[in-house]
Design an enzyme around this catalytic site. Structure first.
Site, PDB file in Angstrom:
ATOM      1  N   ARG A 105      -2.771   7.711   0.594  1.00 15.42           N
ATOM      2  CA  ARG A 105      -2.254   8.229   1.728  1.00 15.42           C
ATOM      3  C   ARG A 105      -3.124   6.836   2.665  1.00 15.42           C
ATOM      4  O   ARG A 105      -3.997   6.031   1.596  1.00 15.42           O
ATOM      5  CB  ARG A 105      -2.642   8.439   2.523  1.00 15.42           C
ATOM      6  CG  ARG A 105      -2.136  10.420   2.558  1.00 15.42           C
ATOM      7  CD  ARG A 105      -2.600  11.242   3.257  1.00 15.42           C
ATOM      8  NE  ARG A 105      -1.900  12.475   3.117  1.00 15.42           N
ATOM      9  CZ  ARG A 105      -1.679  13.389   1.756  1.00 15.42           C
ATOM     10  NH1 ARG A 105      -2.848  13.374   1.312  1.00 15.42           N
ATOM     11  NH2 ARG A 105      -1.388  14.425   1.640  1.00 15.42           N
ATOM     12  N   HIS A 125       4.067   6.986  -2.861  1.00 15.98           N
ATOM     13  CA  HIS A 125       3.969   7.800  -3.835  1.00 15.98           C
ATOM     14  C   HIS A 125       4.161   6.818  -5.111  1.00 15.98           C
ATOM     15  O   HIS A 125       4.638   6.263  -5.603  1.00 15.98           O
ATOM     16  CB  HIS A 125       5.253   8.662  -3.978  1.00 15.98           C
ATOM     17  CG  HIS A 125       5.521   9.327  -2.545  1.00 15.98           C
ATOM     18  ND1 HIS A 125       4.809  10.014  -2.208  1.00 15.98           N
ATOM     19  CD2 HIS A 125       6.673   9.561  -2.053  1.00 15.98           C
ATOM     20  CE1 HIS A 125       4.832  10.945  -0.885  1.00 15.98           C
ATOM     21  NE2 HIS A 125       6.403  10.618  -1.257  1.00 15.98           N
TER      22      HIS A 125
END
Length: 396
Positions: free
Chosen positions: A274, A89
């Site tokens: 991702r 993140h």
């Protein structure tokens, strides 16, 4: 800031309706078992308690919680039956820049190619409610090199063995970032269908290895064939949490939850970058920009624990300003009064009890959430005929 309900009536307690996410990695049994519902025919991955605009939590009358308050934190119940994506993140600075850039490029928020869905960072903390397996942070590359040495011995392909040996040597030299980039390079040999990644895990499958990192990576490779995210897993710390233990994931920390039931609290964000083990959008270039490649010990967080009137109070305070979490374990027949001067989200995880504040009272049971605006009223937590566990999320 808390506002009044659109009806003009202000309550001290608001029972919540939490939306359930049906991501493919979710479990069909963990959340139903927690809440007492029948087993689901489809995966149930997450229950959301918060005000993020992509997945609004509702009050009992259908009003969005976000109409009353803009919370800086988001609470989730997470139930994983298989590994989540290799991910990280962003920091707030990365998120603001990425969100603005994708807006400027006219990429809609619902577009699957979208990486940044809001301009916020997303540090998070998970408390295990069952035995829970996770990967988080990079382990010592010199130790990882020994795992790659083992792969060299397992494969028959001389070209692949030579490549793996070179990667092991680079890891011994501390070149973790370079090996990571080599593995996830979308134009490299590890993404090719029936290529090096498949060949490596076919060899692992045929071996008798008991190396826990190889066994864990093999399970991921069976779900996501040809995905080098399973090889990235070898670079990461493998963690097993017992119920009650907690993992803190700062911005920039590479991680992937593997299996188990947990309660998460995080900054209000849905920014996930991702790098593999997923059918969703993968952005390895952006992941490389936000990941912290400093190896270290698993990011376990140690809470403070005290007993008040027979109630065990466990306080989890990660090093962020967005959220903190307190767990209350009430033996049957006990109660505890706490102050609640700021907005809180209560989530029950064991037993059926009650919350009372002012003139309002609400039943809390496993999987139930209650919004507490926080005002002059105190908050009474009460257990009935059985032990009760309640989590309260708030600002620190």
């Amino acid at each position: 800031m808390t506002t009044f309900h659109p009806s003009g009536v202000q309550h001290a307690l608001y029972p919540l309706q939490a939306p359930i996410k049906d991501y493919a990695w979710g479990s069909k049994t963990l959340l139903p078992k927690l809440t007492g519902a029948p087993a689901s025919k489809t995966p149930q991955a997450e229950m959301w308690f918060g005000t993020h605009p992509t997945t609004p939590t509702l009050l009992a009358d259908g009003t969005a919680l976000a109409e009353l308050v803009d919370l800086p934190y988001l609470v989730k119940l997470l139930a994983a039956a298989q590994p989540l994506s290799i991910q990280a993140h962003p920091t707030r600075e990365h998120a603001e820049a990425g969100f603005a850039a994708e807006n400027a490029a006219s990429i809609e928020l619902a577009d699957p190619r979208r990486t940044y869905r809001d301009p916020n960072h997303k540090p998070e903390m998970l408390i295990a409610l069952s035995d829970f397996t996770a990967m988080a942070g990079f382990r010592d590359p010199k130790v990882t090199a020994k795992t790659f040495d083992q792969l060299v011995q397992l494969v028959d392909n001389a070209e692949l063995a030579s490549l793996l040996k070179t990667m092991a040597d680079r890891l011994r030299a501390g070149e973790l970032k370079e090996v990571f980039a080599q593995l996830v390079d979308p134009h490299g040999p590890f993404w090719r269908p029936d290529g090096f990644t498949a060949e490596i895990f076919a060899a692992v499958q045929c071996s008798t290895t008991t190396n826990e990192h190889l066994v864990n990576a093999l399970q991921a490779a069976k779900i996501h064939p040809d995905d080098p995210g399973a090889l990235v897993a070898l670079l990461m710390n493998l963690i097993t949490l017992s119920p009650g233990e907690a993992l803190f994931v700062p911005s920039g920390t590479i991680h992937a939850y593997v299996a188990g039931l947990g309660l998460e609290v995080m900054a209000t964000s849905d920014n996930v970058i991702r790098g593999g083990l997923t059918v969703k959008h993968v952005d390895v270039a952006e992941l490389g920009k936000v990941v912290d490649f400093t190896p270290g010990a698993p990011p376990i967080i140690t809470p403070s624990v005290r007993t008040i009137d027979d109630v065990t109070v466990t306080r989890f305070t990660p090093p962020v300003k967005d959220f903190a979490l307190t767990r209350y374990d009430l033996p049957a027949g006990t109660s505890l009064t706490v102050t609640a001067t700021t907005p809180r989200i209560a989530v029950g995880t064991s037993g059926t009890g009650a919350l009372t504040s002012g003139r309002d009272s609400a039943v809390i049971s496993p999987g139930a959430g209650i919004y507490i605006p926080g005002d002059v009223h105190s908050l009474d937590l009460r257990a009935g005929d059985e032990d009760v566990t309640i989590f309260l999320a708030s600002r620190p």
